[in-house]
Design a protein around this motif. Structure first.
Motif, PDB file in Angstrom:
ATOM      1  N   CYS A  22      10.411  30.662  50.179  1.00 31.28           N
ATOM      2  CA  CYS A  22      10.998  30.888  48.846  1.00 31.28           C
ATOM      3  C   CYS A  22      12.090  29.878  48.512  1.00 31.28           C
ATOM      4  CB  CYS A  22      11.551  32.303  48.747  1.00 31.28           C
ATOM      5  SG  CYS A  22      12.964  32.620  49.845  1.00 31.28           S
ATOM      6  N   PHE A  23      12.476  29.031  49.483  1.00 32.39           N
ATOM      7  CA  PHE A  23      13.446  27.956  49.294  1.00 32.39           C
ATOM      8  C   PHE A  23      14.845  28.458  48.921  1.00 32.39           C
ATOM      9  CE2 PHE A  23       9.381  25.886  48.854  1.00 32.39           C
ATOM     10  CZ  PHE A  23       9.554  24.711  49.560  1.00 32.39           C
ATOM     11  N   ILE A  24      15.189  29.646  49.335  1.00 31.02           N
ATOM     12  CA  ILE A  24      16.554  30.103  49.144  1.00 31.02           C
ATOM     13  C   ILE A  24      17.453  29.363  50.129  1.00 31.02           C
ATOM     14  CG2 ILE A  24      16.375  32.047  50.749  1.00 31.02           C
ATOM     15  CD1 ILE A  24      18.178  33.610  48.817  1.00 31.02           C
ATOM     16  N   CYS A  43      13.231  33.495  55.603  1.00 28.82           N
ATOM     17  CA  CYS A  43      14.302  34.457  55.346  1.00 28.82           C
ATOM     18  C   CYS A  43      13.817  35.862  55.697  1.00 28.82           C
ATOM     19  CB  CYS A  43      14.745  34.390  53.883  1.00 28.82           C
ATOM     20  SG  CYS A  43      13.497  34.949  52.725  1.00 28.82           S
ATOM     21  N   GLU A  44      14.719  36.806  55.659  1.00 29.67           N
ATOM     22  CA  GLU A  44      14.393  38.172  56.047  1.00 29.67           C
ATOM     23  C   GLU A  44      13.401  38.825  55.097  1.00 29.67           C
ATOM     24  OE1 GLU A  44      17.992  40.347  56.094  1.00 29.67           O
ATOM     25  OE2 GLU A  44      18.619  39.745  54.075  1.00 29.67           O
ATOM     26  N   ASN A  45      13.386  38.409  53.849  1.00 28.40           N
ATOM     27  CA  ASN A  45      12.426  38.982  52.904  1.00 28.40           C
ATOM     28  C   ASN A  45      11.027  38.426  53.112  1.00 28.40           C
ATOM     29  OD1 ASN A  45      14.555  40.380  51.846  1.00 28.40           O
ATOM     30  ND2 ASN A  45      14.565  39.345  49.855  1.00 28.40           N
ATOM     31  N   CYS A  63       3.966  33.009  61.480  1.00 26.30           N
ATOM     32  CA  CYS A  63       4.560  32.062  60.532  1.00 26.30           C
ATOM     33  C   CYS A  63       3.786  32.084  59.220  1.00 26.30           C
ATOM     34  CB  CYS A  63       4.550  30.654  61.127  1.00 26.30           C
ATOM     35  SG  CYS A  63       5.233  29.416  59.993  1.00 26.30           S
ATOM     36  N   PRO A  64       4.467  32.260  58.085  1.00 25.58           N
ATOM     37  CA  PRO A  64       3.769  32.260  56.797  1.00 25.58           C
ATOM     38  C   PRO A  64       3.192  30.904  56.411  1.00 25.58           C
ATOM     39  CG  PRO A  64       5.961  33.272  56.628  1.00 25.58           C
ATOM     40  CD  PRO A  64       5.883  32.571  57.944  1.00 25.58           C
ATOM     41  N   LEU A  65       3.607  29.831  57.111  1.00 25.29           N
ATOM     42  CA  LEU A  65       3.157  28.491  56.761  1.00 25.29           C
ATOM     43  C   LEU A  65       2.027  27.998  57.656  1.00 25.29           C
ATOM     44  CD1 LEU A  65       6.669  26.949  56.105  1.00 25.29           C
ATOM     45  CD2 LEU A  65       5.025  27.745  54.413  1.00 25.29           C
ATOM     46  N   CYS A  66       2.239  28.056  58.968  1.00 26.97           N
ATOM     47  CA  CYS A  66       1.210  27.577  59.893  1.00 26.97           C
ATOM     48  C   CYS A  66       0.397  28.720  60.504  1.00 26.97           C
ATOM     49  CB  CYS A  66       1.835  26.737  61.000  1.00 26.97           C
ATOM     50  SG  CYS A  66       2.975  27.637  62.079  1.00 26.97           S
ATOM     51  N   PHE A  67       0.809  29.979  60.233  1.00 29.75           N
ATOM     52  CA  PHE A  67       0.122  31.191  60.684  1.00 29.75           C
ATOM     53  C   PHE A  67       0.008  31.279  62.203  1.00 29.75           C
ATOM     54  CE2 PHE A  67      -1.508  30.207  56.434  1.00 29.75           C
ATOM     55  CZ  PHE A  67      -1.149  31.367  55.765  1.00 29.75           C
ATOM     56  N   LYS A  68       0.968  30.701  62.893  1.00 33.15           N
ATOM     57  CA  LYS A  68       1.031  30.834  64.348  1.00 33.15           C
ATOM     58  C   LYS A  68       1.915  32.024  64.705  1.00 33.15           C
ATOM     59  CE  LYS A  68       0.434  25.916  65.384  1.00 33.15           C
ATOM     60  NZ  LYS A  68       1.034  24.708  66.015  1.00 33.15           N
ATOM     61  N   LEU A  69       1.573  32.690  65.783  1.00 35.16           N
ATOM     62  CA  LEU A  69       2.402  33.794  66.261  1.00 35.16           C
ATOM     63  C   LEU A  69       3.581  33.209  67.018  1.00 35.16           C
ATOM     64  CD1 LEU A  69       2.556  36.891  66.359  1.00 35.16           C
ATOM     65  CD2 LEU A  69       1.393  36.790  68.567  1.00 35.16           C
ATOM     66  N   ARG A  96      11.516  18.276  53.166  1.00 31.79           N
ATOM     67  CA  ARG A  96      10.769  19.384  52.556  1.00 31.79           C
ATOM     68  C   ARG A  96      11.518  19.931  51.337  1.00 31.79           C
ATOM     69  NH1 ARG A  96       7.152  23.303  54.510  1.00 31.79           N
ATOM     70  NH2 ARG A  96       7.332  22.463  56.627  1.00 31.79           N
ATOM     71  N   TYR A  97      12.837  20.070  51.513  1.00 34.60           N
ATOM     72  CA  TYR A  97      13.629  20.616  50.408  1.00 34.60           C
ATOM     73  C   TYR A  97      13.710  19.625  49.248  1.00 34.60           C
ATOM     74  CZ  TYR A  97      17.335  23.053  47.944  1.00 34.60           C
ATOM     75  OH  TYR A  97      18.066  23.709  46.994  1.00 34.60           O
TER      76      TYR A  97
END
Length: 204
Positions: A22-24, A43-45, A63-69, A96-97
């Motif tokens: 989310c880039f917070i 982030c926690e959300n 991981c929401p990006l690479c989907f690795k555990l 990235r930012y």
């Protein structure tokens, strides 16, 4: 004074730390950020939907990006990374930012162009609406004029018809009066019967 300089320097060093989803920004202090073993930051959300529901208390997250555990790094400074790896990690997230900011700026510029286009269309529509209003007022005036002329014409026709009927009635009455006038009667008076001879008969 020295503490303010240190705080400002520290802020400049950590301004790139952000959630990769989310880039917070971390320096906003709005949410806690987590470093995963794959070197992504969430982030926690954003991590809520990727924590196993069977064991939510374990420090495990997909991981929401690479989907690795991955395992959370409770103390990443003790990971034993060398300076080069740390610099690469920071450079990667900083870039990235910056890419996120560039994409956001490009989207803002696109929205501005779209807004400018919509404003021009709105102005053109407004001008067209004013022209239509003027044309409507003109047509309404013409309709009122035509209605007034029609009303006057109807009144004139009614007056002419009434006058014609009145004239016809008076002519008919005068004509009938002349025809019904009685003819004068002539009175015949017989004063004497001495001149009548016996051979003529006379009947009353």
């Amino acid at each position: 004074m020295a503490s303010n300089q240190v705080a400002k320097k520290t802020e400049q060093q950590i301004h790139w730390i952000h959630c990769n989803v989310c880039f917070i920004m971390y320096m906003r202090k709005e949410r806690s950020l987590y470093l995963l073993a794959c070197h992504h930051i969430v982030c926690e959300n954003c991590k809520q939907d990727y924590v196993p529901k069977s064991s939510p208390k374990l420090q495990i997250c997909t991981c929401p990006l690479c989907f690795k555990l991955n395992l959370f790094h409770p103390e990443p400074w003790k990971d034993g990374l060398n300076n080069f790896q740390i610099m690469m990690f920071q450079s990667k997230h900083r870039q990235r930012y910056l890419d996120y900011l560039d994409a956001k700026f490009a989207k803002i510029q696109e929205h501005r162009k779209h807004i400018t286009k919509l404003k021009r269309q709105a102005e053109a529509t407004g001008r067209l609406a004013e022209e239509i209003k003027d044309e409507r007022r003109h047509l309404e005036n013409r309709v009122r004029l035509i209605q007034e002329q029609r009303r006057m014409s109807d009144d004139n026709n009614k007056n002419c018809l009434s006058n014609s009927i009145s004239s016809s009635s008076s002519d008919r009455s005068s004509h009938l009066g002349r025809r019904v006038r009685p003819t004068p009667t002539r009175e015949v008076t017989i004063t004497s019967f001495t001149n009548l001879t016996p051979t003529h008969s006379f009947e009353l």
